[in-house]
Design an enzyme around this catalytic site. Structure first.
Site, PDB file in Angstrom:
ATOM      1  N   ASP A  34       0.868  -1.162   0.000  1.00 12.16           N
ATOM      2  CA  ASP A  34       0.000   0.000   0.000  1.00 12.16           C
ATOM      3  C   ASP A  34       0.921   1.233   0.000  1.00 12.16           C
ATOM      4  O   ASP A  34       2.115   1.127   0.316  1.00 12.16           O
ATOM      5  CB  ASP A  34      -0.877  -0.038   1.260  1.00 12.16           C
ATOM      6  CG  ASP A  34      -1.634   1.246   1.486  1.00 12.16           C
ATOM      7  OD1 ASP A  34      -2.318   1.705   0.561  1.00 12.16           O
ATOM      8  OD2 ASP A  34      -1.520   1.811   2.595  1.00 12.16           O
ATOM      9  N   ASP A  36      -0.258   5.144   0.891  1.00 11.50           N
ATOM     10  CA  ASP A  36      -0.534   6.170   1.900  1.00 11.50           C
ATOM     11  C   ASP A  36      -0.511   5.579   3.308  1.00 11.50           C
ATOM     12  O   ASP A  36      -1.206   4.599   3.601  1.00 11.50           O
ATOM     13  CB  ASP A  36      -1.893   6.819   1.639  1.00 11.50           C
ATOM     14  CG  ASP A  36      -1.910   7.617   0.340  1.00 11.50           C
ATOM     15  OD1 ASP A  36      -2.471   8.714   0.325  1.00 11.50           O
ATOM     16  OD2 ASP A  36      -1.360   7.133  -0.663  1.00 11.50           O
TER      17      ASP A  36
END
Length: 242
Positions: A34, A36
């Site tokens: 991922d 953020d």
């Protein structure tokens, strides 16, 4: 490998469950990240919203979505992006140059994975403006994220459909990880998936090793490795060939 039945602290701030280390990093062939709040220190949509004076409103939706309290991630993202209408595109550059930083240990972990022969994948519910730059900075092999629509130098409050679909949500992250494994000719059990929010759970659920980085409680509870303190490279502590 032998299985640890319940969570235990391997070292301060590093919790494992479902396996007994050490593992071999070279037994894995892919790591999916991922972006953020995992690879980077911010939620980009929240910081863009700051330029419109709407950070608190957008951040509240982001936090609820990451905790899993909003089950329709696509709807939550559309709601947040709609609040960005009229923000100048120059705000994206300002967020990237002034606010975005790689999280501690990101470069060391990626370097170790590449040295062990793993392919690297970024799959983000964030935006291509940032994801493509972060991927290039870390020399990742592939990146998938959402495309903000910009007209006359301003965000329209909408996203642009891409050849693979409309929005990279949790299901798209899962599908991308599985499709990448299939293309590489490897089993999903040879993949590592790392994230922090509820929309990372689908890809974490199909990977051979799931890793939560300073994650929301629901994500931490389900991950095989939870990094609660320190950098991303603490994952390397579960491997003997790091």
């Amino acid at each position: 490998m032998s299985v640890a039945a319940s969570p235990r602290e391997l070292a301060p701030g590093l919790v494992i469950q479902g396996f007994e280390p050490p593992l071999r990093l070279s037994d894995f062939k892919l790591i999916a990240f991922d972006m953020d709040s995992t690879l980077i220190n911010i939620e980009c949509v929240d910081e863009i919203a700051d330029a419109a004076g709407r950070k608190a409103e957008v951040a509240a939706i982001t936090a609820a979505a990451m905790r899993g309290e909003i089950t329709d991630y696509k709807d939550s993202l559309r709601r947040r992006v709609a609040l960005l209408q009229g923000v100048p595109a120059s705000a994206l550059e300002e967020v990237y140059t002034q606010r975005l930083q790689l999280n501690p240990g990101a470069e060391a972990l990626v370097r170790a994975c590449r040295a062990a022969g793993l392919k690297t994948l970024l799959v983000s519910g964030g935006f291509t403006f940032f994801a493509d730059r972060v991927a290039a900075r870390l020399q990742l092999d592939e990146a998938r994220s959402n495309l903000l629509e910009i007209v006359d130098g301003q965000l329209t409050g909408r996203m642009v459909d891409q050849p693979w679909g409309d929005i990279c949500d949790g299901e798209e992250k899962r599908r991308t990880l599985l499709a990448t494994c299939a293309r590489l000719g490897i089993a999903p059990t040879q993949a590592i998936a790392m994230g922090d929010g509820a929309n990372d759970l689908p890809m974490m659920g199909v990977a051979g090793l799931s890793v939560a980085h300073h994650a929301k409680p629901a994500v931490r509870a389900q991950a095989m490795v939870a990094i609660d303190d320190g950098g991303l490279d603490r994952l390397l502590d579960v491997f003997r060939d790091r």
